[in-house]
Design a protein around this motif. Structure first.
Motif, PDB file in Angstrom:
ATOM      1  N   MET A   1       0.836  -1.196   0.000  1.00  0.00           N
ATOM      2  CA  MET A   1       0.000   0.000   0.000  1.00  0.00           C
ATOM      3  C   MET A   1       0.881   1.261   0.000  1.00  0.00           C
ATOM      4  N   ALA A   2       0.565   2.213  -0.881  1.00  0.00           N
ATOM      5  CA  ALA A   2       1.368   3.444  -0.962  1.00  0.00           C
ATOM      6  C   ALA A   2       1.189   4.261   0.318  1.00  0.00           C
ATOM      7  N   PRO A   3       2.270   4.940   0.787  1.00  0.00           N
ATOM      8  CA  PRO A   3       2.111   5.748   2.012  1.00  0.00           C
ATOM      9  C   PRO A   3       1.116   6.885   1.808  1.00  0.00           C
ATOM     10  N   VAL A   4       0.550   7.368   2.930  1.00  0.00           N
ATOM     11  CA  VAL A   4      -0.470   8.423   2.849  1.00  0.00           C
ATOM     12  C   VAL A   4       0.159   9.715   2.334  1.00  0.00           C
ATOM     13  N   ASP A   5      -0.467  10.286   1.301  1.00  0.00           N
ATOM     14  CA  ASP A   5       0.019  11.537   0.731  1.00  0.00           C
ATOM     15  C   ASP A   5      -0.703  12.693   1.437  1.00  0.00           C
ATOM     16  N   PRO A   6       0.028  13.528   2.195  1.00  0.00           N
ATOM     17  CA  PRO A   6      -0.645  14.620   2.917  1.00  0.00           C
ATOM     18  C   PRO A   6      -1.400  15.561   1.981  1.00  0.00           C
ATOM     19  N   ARG A   7      -0.910  15.659   0.724  1.00  0.00           N
ATOM     20  CA  ARG A   7      -1.599  16.555  -0.233  1.00  0.00           C
ATOM     21  C   ARG A   7      -2.997  16.042  -0.546  1.00  0.00           C
ATOM     22  N   GLU A   8      -3.108  14.697  -0.609  1.00  0.00           N
ATOM     23  CA  GLU A   8      -4.435  14.110  -0.878  1.00  0.00           C
ATOM     24  C   GLU A   8      -5.389  14.409   0.295  1.00  0.00           C
ATOM     25  N   VAL A   9      -4.840  14.262   1.515  1.00  0.00           N
ATOM     26  CA  VAL A   9      -5.656  14.515   2.715  1.00  0.00           C
ATOM     27  C   VAL A   9      -6.117  15.965   2.705  1.00  0.00           C
ATOM     28  N   GLN A  10      -5.166  16.875   2.425  1.00  0.00           N
ATOM     29  CA  GLN A  10      -5.491  18.305   2.411  1.00  0.00           C
ATOM     30  C   GLN A  10      -6.563  18.612   1.364  1.00  0.00           C
ATOM     31  N   SER A  11      -6.364  18.043   0.175  1.00  0.00           N
ATOM     32  CA  SER A  11      -7.308  18.310  -0.919  1.00  0.00           C
ATOM     33  C   SER A  11      -8.699  17.754  -0.582  1.00  0.00           C
ATOM     34  N   LEU A  12      -8.749  16.544   0.009  1.00  0.00           N
ATOM     35  CA  LEU A  12     -10.043  15.969   0.405  1.00  0.00           C
ATOM     36  C   LEU A  12     -10.726  16.822   1.473  1.00  0.00           C
ATOM     37  N   GLN A  13      -9.905  17.314   2.419  1.00  0.00           N
ATOM     38  CA  GLN A  13     -10.446  18.158   3.488  1.00  0.00           C
ATOM     39  C   GLN A  13     -11.049  19.440   2.895  1.00  0.00           C
ATOM     40  N   ASN A  14     -10.342  19.996   1.875  1.00  0.00           N
ATOM     41  CA  ASN A  14     -10.861  21.209   1.219  1.00  0.00           C
ATOM     42  C   ASN A  14     -12.193  20.931   0.529  1.00  0.00           C
ATOM     43  N   TYR A  15     -12.249  19.810  -0.194  1.00  0.00           N
ATOM     44  CA  TYR A  15     -13.498  19.434  -0.873  1.00  0.00           C
ATOM     45  C   TYR A  15     -14.629  19.271   0.139  1.00  0.00           C
ATOM     46  N   LEU A  16     -14.277  18.624   1.260  1.00  0.00           N
ATOM     47  CA  LEU A  16     -15.282  18.378   2.303  1.00  0.00           C
ATOM     48  C   LEU A  16     -15.846  19.700   2.834  1.00  0.00           C
ATOM     49  N   ASN A  17     -14.938  20.671   3.068  1.00  0.00           N
ATOM     50  CA  ASN A  17     -15.386  21.983   3.553  1.00  0.00           C
ATOM     51  C   ASN A  17     -16.286  22.668   2.534  1.00  0.00           C
ATOM     52  N   GLN A  18     -15.860  22.605   1.250  1.00  0.00           N
ATOM     53  CA  GLN A  18     -16.649  23.259   0.191  1.00  0.00           C
ATOM     54  C   GLN A  18     -18.043  22.654   0.092  1.00  0.00           C
ATOM     55  N   TYR A  19     -18.092  21.314   0.077  1.00  0.00           N
ATOM     56  CA  TYR A  19     -19.393  20.635  -0.034  1.00  0.00           C
ATOM     57  C   TYR A  19     -20.277  20.950   1.172  1.00  0.00           C
ATOM     58  N   THR A  20     -19.669  20.998   2.364  1.00  0.00           N
ATOM     59  CA  THR A  20     -20.456  21.293   3.573  1.00  0.00           C
ATOM     60  C   THR A  20     -21.046  22.701   3.478  1.00  0.00           C
ATOM     61  N   GLN A  21     -20.217  23.656   3.005  1.00  0.00           N
ATOM     62  CA  GLN A  21     -20.710  25.034   2.858  1.00  0.00           C
ATOM     63  C   GLN A  21     -21.854  25.098   1.853  1.00  0.00           C
ATOM     64  N   GLN A  22     -21.660  24.394   0.711  1.00  0.00           N
ATOM     65  CA  GLN A  22     -22.712  24.370  -0.333  1.00  0.00           C
ATOM     66  C   GLN A  22     -24.003  23.801   0.240  1.00  0.00           C
ATOM     67  N   ALA A  23     -23.863  22.701   0.985  1.00  0.00           N
ATOM     68  CA  ALA A  23     -25.044  22.042   1.559  1.00  0.00           C
ATOM     69  C   ALA A  23     -25.779  22.996   2.505  1.00  0.00           C
ATOM     70  N   GLU A  24     -25.012  23.810   3.266  1.00  0.00           N
ATOM     71  CA  GLU A  24     -25.641  24.763   4.190  1.00  0.00           C
ATOM     72  C   GLU A  24     -26.458  25.796   3.419  1.00  0.00           C
ATOM     73  N   VAL A  25     -25.864  26.303   2.309  1.00  0.00           N
ATOM     74  CA  VAL A  25     -26.556  27.317   1.485  1.00  0.00           C
ATOM     75  C   VAL A  25     -27.855  26.726   0.922  1.00  0.00           C
ATOM     76  N   TYR A  26     -27.753  25.515   0.354  1.00  0.00           N
ATOM     77  CA  TYR A  26     -28.937  24.886  -0.252  1.00  0.00           C
ATOM     78  C   TYR A  26     -29.987  24.556   0.810  1.00  0.00           C
ATOM     79  N   SER A  27     -29.546  24.146   2.005  1.00  0.00           N
ATOM     80  CA  SER A  27     -30.494  23.837   3.087  1.00  0.00           C
ATOM     81  C   SER A  27     -31.263  25.084   3.482  1.00  0.00           C
ATOM     82  N   ARG A  28     -30.537  26.214   3.554  1.00  0.00           N
ATOM     83  CA  ARG A  28     -31.205  27.481   3.898  1.00  0.00           C
ATOM     84  C   ARG A  28     -32.248  27.821   2.850  1.00  0.00           C
ATOM     85  N   GLN A  29     -31.868  27.659   1.548  1.00  0.00           N
ATOM     86  CA  GLN A  29     -32.804  27.956   0.449  1.00  0.00           C
ATOM     87  C   GLN A  29     -34.030  27.052   0.538  1.00  0.00           C
TER      88      GLN A  29
END
Lengths: 149, 120
Positions: A1-29
């Motif tokens: 198994m390839a070692p964990v790439d911190p860049r992948e973790v960071q990028s996934l975390q960013n996506y997660l934040n973006q999606y959570t923010q989007q979901a909040e906006v749509y929930s409000r609407q």
């Protein structure tokens, strides 16, 4: 198994934040849409009751829990705000039909928003699963490195 | 971060400013689009309304009864004005986007140019 790439973790975390923010906006609407539907249904109920009551007195709320007795002089004359600071006079039935059309539109928008929210939710779950896996893998790697020392 | 030259740092600051400008422009555009959409729906509703129906319009702080045709003409004019504003904002948006991309490429190539000798 390839070692964990911190860049992948960071990028996934960013996506997660973006999606959570989007979901909040749509929930409000969605909340605004649902409130609009409830309000329109309440107005339809009022219009139906007024049509049945004729010129019988009603209590008109004036705020602060106070009401005054009022008589609707022309129960079949309803003034509808259609946006852009314009008001159109309609009959009781005309106003009900106008509101029913608005409800249909809002329900269609609410359905679309719910679908989008479901898609975002599925994506968030996928990312969370992947992140969890990476965190566990990183922990195992750290433990392995520790036992070697 | 210590390796970033003052020139590049300045360019990054400019990029951030441009991003803020872009957000302001986009929010203004979306406001105009929403107002235009509301006005279009009002015209649609007025066209569906019987010619004999009373139509009222806000004039300053009062609401006055106006002929339906006059109200339609006024709202249509409002839509046209909004559409002109939206087009003008779109031009600004495009220009700003181009400037942003150009500067972003400059910054990227300067940072990569600095990194290359270190890697070698």
């Amino acid at each position: 198994m390839a070692p964990v790439d911190p860049r992948e973790v960071q990028s996934l975390q960013n996506y997660l934040n973006q999606y959570t923010q989007q979901a909040e906006v749509y929930s409000r609407q969605l909340g605004i849409m649902e409130e609009g539907i409830r309000e329109a249904n309440a107005s339809i109920e009022t219009l139906n009751a007024l049509a049945d009551a004729g010129e019988a007195p009603v209590f008109m709320p004036i705020g602060g829990g106070l009401n005054i007795r009022a008589t609707i002089v022309q129960p079949d004359e309803v003034f509808v705000s259609i946006g852009s600071d314009i008001i159109v006079q309609k009959t009781n039935n005309g106003a009900i039909s106008y509101l029913q059309d608005r409800i249909k539109e809002m329900e269609a928008s609410a359905k679309n928003l719910t679908e989008v929210l479901q898609k975002i939710d599925a994506q968030v779950k996928d990312i969370q699963k992947r992140l969890e896996l990476l965190y566990r893998q990183a922990q195992t790697e750290q433990q392995g490195a520790g036992s070697l020392q | 971060m210590q390796n970033i030259s003052p020139k590049v740092q300045n360019q990054i600051n400019m990029l951030q400013q441009m991003q803020q400008q872009m957000q302001t422009i986009l929010s203004q555009k979306s406001q105009y689009e929403m107002t235009a959409q509301e006005a279009r729906k009002a015209v649609e509703e007025l066209n569906d309304t019987d010619d004999s129906a009373a139509v009222y319009m806000s004039v300053g702080t009062v609401v006055m009864q106006k002929p339906k045709a006059e109200v339609i003409a006024k709202v249509t004019e409002k839509i046209e004005t909004l559409e002109i504003r939206i087009r003008s904002i779109e031009k600004q948006e495009k220009m700003l986007q181009e400037k942003f991309e150009k500067l972003q490429n400059q910054v990227r190539s300067e940072i990569e140019g600095r990194k290359a000798p270190e890697a070698a």
